[in-house]
Design a protein around this motif. Structure first.
Motif, PDB file in Angstrom:
ATOM      1  N   LEU A  48     -13.090   3.264  -8.456  1.00 43.14           N
ATOM      2  CA  LEU A  48     -12.318   2.219  -7.789  1.00 43.14           C
ATOM      3  C   LEU A  48     -11.184   2.822  -6.965  1.00 43.14           C
ATOM      4  N   GLY A  49     -10.477   3.811  -7.540  1.00 38.49           N
ATOM      5  CA  GLY A  49      -9.399   4.463  -6.794  1.00 38.49           C
ATOM      6  C   GLY A  49      -9.913   5.160  -5.555  1.00 38.49           C
TER       7      GLY A  49
ATOM      8  N   GLY B 246       1.393  -1.156  -0.322  1.00 38.13           N
ATOM      9  CA  GLY B 246       0.435  -1.951  -1.088  1.00 38.13           C
ATOM     10  C   GLY B 246      -0.753  -1.132  -1.539  1.00 38.13           C
ATOM     11  N   PHE B 247      -1.313  -0.311  -0.630  1.00 37.75           N
ATOM     12  CA  PHE B 247      -2.444   0.534  -1.010  1.00 37.75           C
ATOM     13  C   PHE B 247      -2.005   1.586  -2.028  1.00 37.75           C
ATOM     14  N   ALA B 248      -0.807   2.144  -1.843  1.00 39.09           N
ATOM     15  CA  ALA B 248      -0.303   3.127  -2.808  1.00 39.09           C
ATOM     16  C   ALA B 248      -0.175   2.500  -4.192  1.00 39.09           C
ATOM     17  N   LEU B 249       0.326   1.274  -4.243  1.00 43.59           N
ATOM     18  CA  LEU B 249       0.477   0.589  -5.523  1.00 43.59           C
ATOM     19  C   LEU B 249      -0.882   0.343  -6.171  1.00 43.59           C
TER      20      LEU B 249
ATOM     21  N   ILE C  62      -2.287   3.706  -7.460  1.00 43.93           N
ATOM     22  CA  ILE C  62      -1.555   4.131  -8.651  1.00 43.93           C
ATOM     23  C   ILE C  62      -1.936   3.275  -9.856  1.00 43.93           C
ATOM     24  N   ALA C  63      -2.237   2.004  -9.630  1.00 41.48           N
ATOM     25  CA  ALA C  63      -2.663   1.144 -10.737  1.00 41.48           C
ATOM     26  C   ALA C  63      -3.963   1.663 -11.346  1.00 41.48           C
TER      27      ALA C  63
END
Length: 301
Positions: A127-128, A271-274, A277-278
């Motif tokens: 997913l990442g 937003g993409f970084a968050l 990281i999730a």
């Protein structure tokens, strides 16, 4: 934990400082080759002083192989690929791609150290990676962007893989040599390559003072001092606990690029970084099976 945060802060500024050193495609400064060799040579000189002052023993023949692979990954591969990529993309863009580093490090550890990870880990890794591909494609097809950004993202993914290999093979000898001596021996072993390489690629044209300051930072702090704080923090507080501070790194890189490079703070990038990281945060929970030995837990991170 504070030592871990300090190490992450030092590493986070590596992206904007590398871009300062290399410049952009439109306004090049120091070549990525010179930045790679120069930063390793600076760290190597400091490492040599440290090893002599502490009367450190030489690595054994068995320890030299993992140190050599860590050298190729951390001292040469990562900075070189990163330097070329940052000539074409912003520091904030690179921070999103390199946010996969904790997850890829765990994946490489599972492969190299023959550790079985749970299915949840691989799902998070997939997913990442998918999020990074979507981010790359969305930026590549924006007006004014083209194939150069797509190629730069390939370089960034290569840099992430190189760093992961370096971390894992360096971790194999950390318990025997000590955290500080691992990075020092890596930098000293690189001197026969980095020192002549820096001299051969020395810039023939004048460059901005900020480029030299960027090189100084990545040589003294990113390549050397940052590892002292990072490894010492993990040794004191436990690798599994302290390594969670690495989740702050992409956001710190994006924020540092605003005053250092004048890059705009883009909410889409944040937003993409968050989101990436999730997936890293959840995936790290599945990075090793249970029960697991204490030593295996440390090596997997």
């Amino acid at each position: 934990m504070w030592l871990g945060v300090l190490g992450v802060c030092i590493f986070a500024i590596t992206l904007p400082m590398t871009r300062l050193a290399t410049g952009t495609a439109a306004s090049p400064q120091l070549s990525p080759w010179f930045v790679t060799f120069g930063r390793a040579a600076l760290a190597g000189a400091l490492s040599l002083v440290f090893l002599l002052a502490t009367r450190s023993r030489l690595p054994t023949p068995a320890q030299r192989k993992p140190l050599g692979i860590a050298l190729l990954g951390n001292a040469l591969g990562y900075p070189l690929l990163l330097g070329f990529a940052l000539r074409h993309v912003s520091s904030g863009h690179a921070a999103v791609i390199t946010a996969l580093l904790p997850l890829t490090t765990a994946a490489v550890a599972a492969w190299v150290l023959h550790q079985r990870a749970r299915l949840g880990f691989w799902l998070c890794a997939g997913l990442g990676s998918a999020l990074v591909v979507v981010f790359s494609l969305s930026r590549a097809y924006q007006p004014g962007h083209g194939f150069g950004l797509e190629w730069a993202d390939v370089l960034l993914l290569g840099a992430v893989l190189a760093a992961s290999m370096g971390y894992v093979y360096g971790a194999q000898v950390t318990h025997a040599l000590g955290a500080e001596r691992v990075i020092c021996w890596i930098c000293v072993m690189a001197l026969p390559i980095s020192l002549p390489g820096a001299l051969l690629t020395w810039p023939a044209h004048s460059v901005h003072t900020t480029a030299w300051l960027g090189l100084l930072y990545v040589g003294v702090f990113s390549m050397w001092a940052g590892f002292f704080a990072w490894y010492r923090g993990m040794a004191m507080g436990g690798a599994l606990k302290v390594s969670q501070t690495q989740l702050l790194q992409p956001f710190l890189s994006i924020l540092a690029a605003v005053p250092l490079l004048g890059e705009p703070l883009e909410w889409g990038t944040l937003g993409f970084a968050l989101a990436v990281i999730a997936t890293v945060f959840i995936g790290k929970r599945f990075s090793t099976p249970t029960p697991v030995s204490s030593r295996a837990s440390k090596e997997s991170v």
